[in-house]
Design a protein around this motif. Structure first.
Motif, mmCIF file in Angstrom:
data_model
loop_
_atom_site.group_PDB
_atom_site.id
_atom_site.type_symbol
_atom_site.label_atom_id
_atom_site.label_comp_id
_atom_site.label_asym_id
_atom_site.label_seq_id
_atom_site.Cartn_x
_atom_site.Cartn_y
_atom_site.Cartn_z
ATOM 1 N N ASP A 1 39.141 -41.727 4.229
ATOM 2 C CA ASP A 1 38.675 -42.960 3.597
ATOM 3 C C ASP A 1 37.228 -43.255 4.004
ATOM 4 O O ASP A 1 36.393 -43.594 3.156
ATOM 5 N N LYS B 1 33.454 -43.088 1.979
ATOM 6 C CA LYS B 1 32.496 -44.192 1.946
ATOM 7 C C LYS B 1 31.122 -43.774 2.452
ATOM 8 O O LYS B 1 30.245 -44.611 2.643
ATOM 9 N N LYS C 1 26.936 -43.020 9.306
ATOM 10 C CA LYS C 1 26.681 -43.214 7.894
ATOM 11 C C LYS C 1 25.622 -42.247 7.414
ATOM 12 O O LYS C 1 24.571 -42.115 8.031
#
Length: 118
Positions: free
Chosen positions: A87, A91, A116
């Motif tokens: 998940d 993202k 990220k």
């Protein structure tokens, strides 16, 4: 001859300084707010809250409990970990580092660091 020697020495020194300064590249700060996530995986049967403890950079956290800490639920608990990591990868995060060690009650504590993507 002294002028030639001084000029040569000055030229070499200038080139060395320029070379050294050009080796420093601008990189983004590793501490960019919002770029890291830590997942603590507590697979310790005697621990009060076995499961995933997820810590986000904005000081929020999330708890995803395991079904039960026994041999019959091992695959289900593993799937909970995989689903959450997938998940977060969906993202835009990538797994940066994983570390694990034994807990004090014959279990495993794993830390998963995600970053990220830019």
């Amino acid at each position: 001859m002294k002028k030639f020697f001084a000029f040569s020495l000055l030229t070499v020194a200038l080139l060395a300084v320029l070379f050294n300064l050009s080796s420093f590249k601008h990189t983004e700060s590793a501490n960019d707010i919002g770029s890291y996530i830590l997942i603590d995986v507590y697979e310790v049967p005697g621990y009060q809250d076995p499961g995933l403890h997820i810590h986000y950079a904005d000081n929020t956290s999330e708890y995803v409990p395991f079904k039960k800490m026994d041999a019959h639920n091992h695959d289900d608990n593993g799937q909970i970990i995989v689903n959450k990591v997938n998940d977060l990868v969906g993202k835009g995060y990538t797994v940066e580092h994983i570390a694990a060690g034994l807990g004090d009650k014959t279990g495993m504590i794993t830390k998963i660091f995600l970053r990220k993507d830019k």
